[in-house]
Write an enzyme that holds these catalytic residues in place. Sequence first.
Site, PDB file in Angstrom:
ATOM      1  N   LYS A 110       0.963  -1.233  -0.134  1.00  0.00           N
ATOM      2  CA  LYS A 110       0.014  -0.018   0.045  1.00  0.00           C
ATOM      3  C   LYS A 110       0.866   1.305  -0.099  1.00  0.00           C
ATOM      4  O   LYS A 110       1.992   1.110   0.527  1.00  0.00           O
ATOM      5  CB  LYS A 110      -0.831   0.008   1.296  1.00  0.00           C
ATOM      6  CG  LYS A 110      -2.074   0.761   0.973  1.00  0.00           C
ATOM      7  CD  LYS A 110      -3.401   0.093   0.381  1.00  0.00           C
ATOM      8  CE  LYS A 110      -4.470   0.886   0.406  1.00  0.00           C
ATOM      9  NZ  LYS A 110      -5.575   0.004  -0.336  1.00  0.00           N
TER      10      LYS A 110
HETATM   11  P1  NAD Z   1     -13.396   7.286  -3.773  1.00  0.00           P
HETATM   12  O1  NAD Z   1     -12.523   8.379  -3.424  1.00  0.00           O
HETATM   13  O2  NAD Z   1     -13.779   6.928  -5.248  1.00  0.00           O
HETATM   14  O3  NAD Z   1     -14.741   7.234  -3.002  1.00  0.00           O
HETATM   15  C1  NAD Z   1     -14.935   7.499  -1.557  1.00  0.00           C
HETATM   16  C2  NAD Z   1     -16.287   8.046  -1.095  1.00  0.00           C
HETATM   17  O4  NAD Z   1     -16.545   7.983   0.283  1.00  0.00           O
HETATM   18  C3  NAD Z   1     -16.554   9.359  -1.748  1.00  0.00           C
HETATM   19  O5  NAD Z   1     -18.219   9.506  -1.822  1.00  0.00           O
HETATM   20  C4  NAD Z   1     -16.415  10.190  -0.302  1.00  0.00           C
HETATM   21  O6  NAD Z   1     -17.184  11.385  -0.025  1.00  0.00           O
HETATM   22  C5  NAD Z   1     -16.993   9.413   0.706  1.00  0.00           C
HETATM   23  N1  NAD Z   1     -16.427   9.683   2.200  1.00  0.00           N
HETATM   24  C6  NAD Z   1     -15.157   9.888   2.417  1.00  0.00           C
HETATM   25  N2  NAD Z   1     -14.842   9.962   3.721  1.00  0.00           N
HETATM   26  C7  NAD Z   1     -16.238   9.687   4.206  1.00  0.00           C
HETATM   27  C8  NAD Z   1     -16.763   9.729   5.601  1.00  0.00           C
HETATM   28  N3  NAD Z   1     -15.887   9.888   6.572  1.00  0.00           N
HETATM   29  N4  NAD Z   1     -18.314   9.517   5.628  1.00  0.00           N
HETATM   30  C9  NAD Z   1     -18.921   9.253   4.380  1.00  0.00           C
HETATM   31  N5  NAD Z   1     -18.562   9.150   3.284  1.00  0.00           N
HETATM   32  C10 NAD Z   1     -17.001   9.451   3.118  1.00  0.00           C
HETATM   33  O7  NAD Z   1     -12.949   5.796  -3.019  1.00  0.00           O
HETATM   34  P2  NAD Z   1     -13.174   4.079  -3.668  1.00  0.00           P
HETATM   35  O8  NAD Z   1     -12.034   3.745  -4.438  1.00  0.00           O
HETATM   36  O9  NAD Z   1     -14.668   4.260  -3.602  1.00  0.00           O
HETATM   37  O10 NAD Z   1     -12.749   3.604  -2.100  1.00  0.00           O
HETATM   38  C11 NAD Z   1     -13.597   3.453  -0.799  1.00  0.00           C
HETATM   39  C12 NAD Z   1     -13.110   2.546  -0.043  1.00  0.00           C
HETATM   40  O11 NAD Z   1     -13.020   1.063  -0.441  1.00  0.00           O
HETATM   41  C13 NAD Z   1     -11.812   2.905   0.613  1.00  0.00           C
HETATM   42  O12 NAD Z   1     -11.804   2.410   2.044  1.00  0.00           O
HETATM   43  C14 NAD Z   1     -10.716   1.852  -0.347  1.00  0.00           C
HETATM   44  O13 NAD Z   1      -9.620   1.569   0.572  1.00  0.00           O
HETATM   45  C15 NAD Z   1     -11.715   0.762  -0.249  1.00  0.00           C
HETATM   46  N6  NAD Z   1     -11.584   0.010  -1.570  1.00  0.00           N
HETATM   47  C16 NAD Z   1     -11.377   0.396  -2.890  1.00  0.00           C
HETATM   48  C17 NAD Z   1     -10.923  -0.238  -3.930  1.00  0.00           C
HETATM   49  C18 NAD Z   1     -10.809   0.344  -5.464  1.00  0.00           C
HETATM   50  O14 NAD Z   1     -10.470  -0.393  -6.342  1.00  0.00           O
HETATM   51  N7  NAD Z   1     -11.070   1.594  -5.392  1.00  0.00           N
HETATM   52  C19 NAD Z   1     -10.827  -1.567  -3.740  1.00  0.00           C
HETATM   53  C20 NAD Z   1     -11.027  -2.229  -2.502  1.00  0.00           C
HETATM   54  C21 NAD Z   1     -11.240  -1.413  -1.298  1.00  0.00           C
END
Ligand code: NAD
Length: 420
Positions: A110
Site C-alpha cells: 500500500k
Molecule cells: P473514492 O475516493 O472513489 O470514494 C470515496 C467516497 O467516500 C466518496 O463518496 C467520499 O465522499 C466518501 N467519503 C469519504 N469519507 C467519508 C466519510 N467519513 N463518511 C462518508 N463518506 C465518506 O474511493 P473508493 O475507491 O470508492 O474507495 C472507498 C473505500 O473502498 C476505501 O476504503 C478503499 O480503500 C476501499 N477499496 C477501494 C478499492 C478500489 O479499487 N477503488 C478496492 C477495494 C477497497
Amino acid sequence: MPPVVDARRSALSIAQRQFDAAADALGLEDSVRKVLREVKRELVVHFPVEMDDGSFRLFTGFRVQHNIARGPAKGGLRFHPGLTLDDVRALAMYMTWKTAVVGLPFGGAKGGVVCEPRSLSDNELERLTRRFTTEISLIVGPDRDIPAPDLGTDAHVMAWIMDTLSMHAGFSVPASVTGKPTSIGGSEGRYTAPGRGLALVTLQAMRDRGIDPSGATVAIQGFGKVGSVSAQVLAESGMTIVAVSDSRGGVHRSGGLDVESLIALRDEGGRVSEYGGGDRVTNEELLELDVDVLVPAATEAQINAHNAPAVRARVIAEGANAPLDPDADAILNDRGALILPDILANAGGVVVSYLEWVQDQQAYFWAAGEVNARLREVMVRSYQQVAARASERGLPLRAAAMELAVDTVAQATAVRGIYP
Ligand code: NAD
C-alpha cells in the site's frame, strides 16, 4: 509532518491482533509468525512540488510492502490528508491477506501521499504524482510492486504513474500499474470491479442465508468508485437502494433512490445530499437505518463500539477496508449480523487488477464480458471456500477468511525457507 499515531488506535496493531487470532487458530510456527506479523519493506519519502504560484511545498509519501512470498507486491495508492505510515502498514498487510484469499499470485503493498487532492490544481496533482512516482520507483515495477487506485486517486493518476515509469525505462511499461485508462493497457471492467465483486459476494451470501434479494433494502456509505458501482449492480439485481452518502452527508428515500440520477449529480460535481428526490440524512443516521444490507464503502472504523449497538442491518458488506473496528465486529457478530469481510467482499478490484496485469504481460486484451465472467468465477469460488471453512469450524466469515489467507501465505513463506 504526518500525524502522530495513537498506539491504542493504531491501525497496524488492530491488523496484527486479527493476524494473531488466525495464527493462534492455525498453530503457526514461531519463525513464520514473526515474519508475517511485520511489514517486509517500507519507504518514506519527503519531496518538493512546485505549486502554480511558483512556491514549493514539501510532501510526504509512503510505499510499504508487507509480504512478497507469493509474487509481486500489489496494492493501491491513497492521496489523503490524514494518511499515516501506520495506516499504510496495516493496509499493506490486509492486501497480503486479500490477494491470498482470492488466490492471486501476488503479495501485499500500500502507499500514498499525505495531501488533499481536491485542493490541488490538475497541474499540481500531475507534478506531485510524477515526483512521488520517481521517488518510489526504487521499489515498484511490473515484477516487483504494482500500484493501483485507492481513495483520492483514479485512472488519470495511474496514467501519469505509468508514463513516468515508462519515461524512466525508455519504453512503455503498461504492467507497472493497474487501474489505467484502457487506451494505455487498462482492462475493461476495472473501474466497476470492486463494486461488482462486492455485489456478487453479497448476492451469493444472501441466497445462502435464504434472504431473497428481490426488494431487499440497501444503505451505502460512500458514493465513490466502490459505493456507486455496488449501488448500480445491487439495484440491477432487484434490490432497493434506500440511502447513499458522501463525506458531506446523504439522502434517504424508503421507496428507493434513482441510482443513475445520483451518479449523474456526483459526476457534475454535486453532493448526494443535494439530491432532491429524498430526505437528507447524516452519515451517522445512515449507518443506523433499518435495512437488509449495509455497505460501508468510505473509510476505516466508521462503525465502532459507540454506534455498533444501533446498527440494524442483517447483512454488512464491507466495501471499505476495515470499516468496522474490532469492537464493532464483536458486537455485530454477537447479535447475529452476517458480516462479509473486506478482504473478501472488496477484493474484486484487485482481481481485475490481476487480470489487467496478465493482459498487459501477454499484450492481448479481453472484452468486458470475458473479464466480468472471470471476476465472477473468482469471487464466487472464493466466497464458497470461505463459507465452507466458516461452517465446518463454526466461525464468522472474517475469521474463516483470515485463516485461509494466513495459512496460504504461511505455507509459501515456510516452503521458501529463511534466507540465507
Ligand atoms: P473514492 O475516493 O472513489 O470514494 C470515496 C467516497 O467516500 C466518496 O463518496 C467520499 O465522499 C466518501 N467519503 C469519504 N469519507 C467519508 C466519510 N467519513 N463518511 C462518508 N463518506 C465518506 O474511493 P473508493 O475507491 O470508492 O474507495 C472507498 C473505500 O473502498 C476505501 O476504503 C478503499 O480503500 C476501499 N477499496 C477501494 C478499492 C478500489 O479499487 N477503488 C478496492 C477495494 C477497497
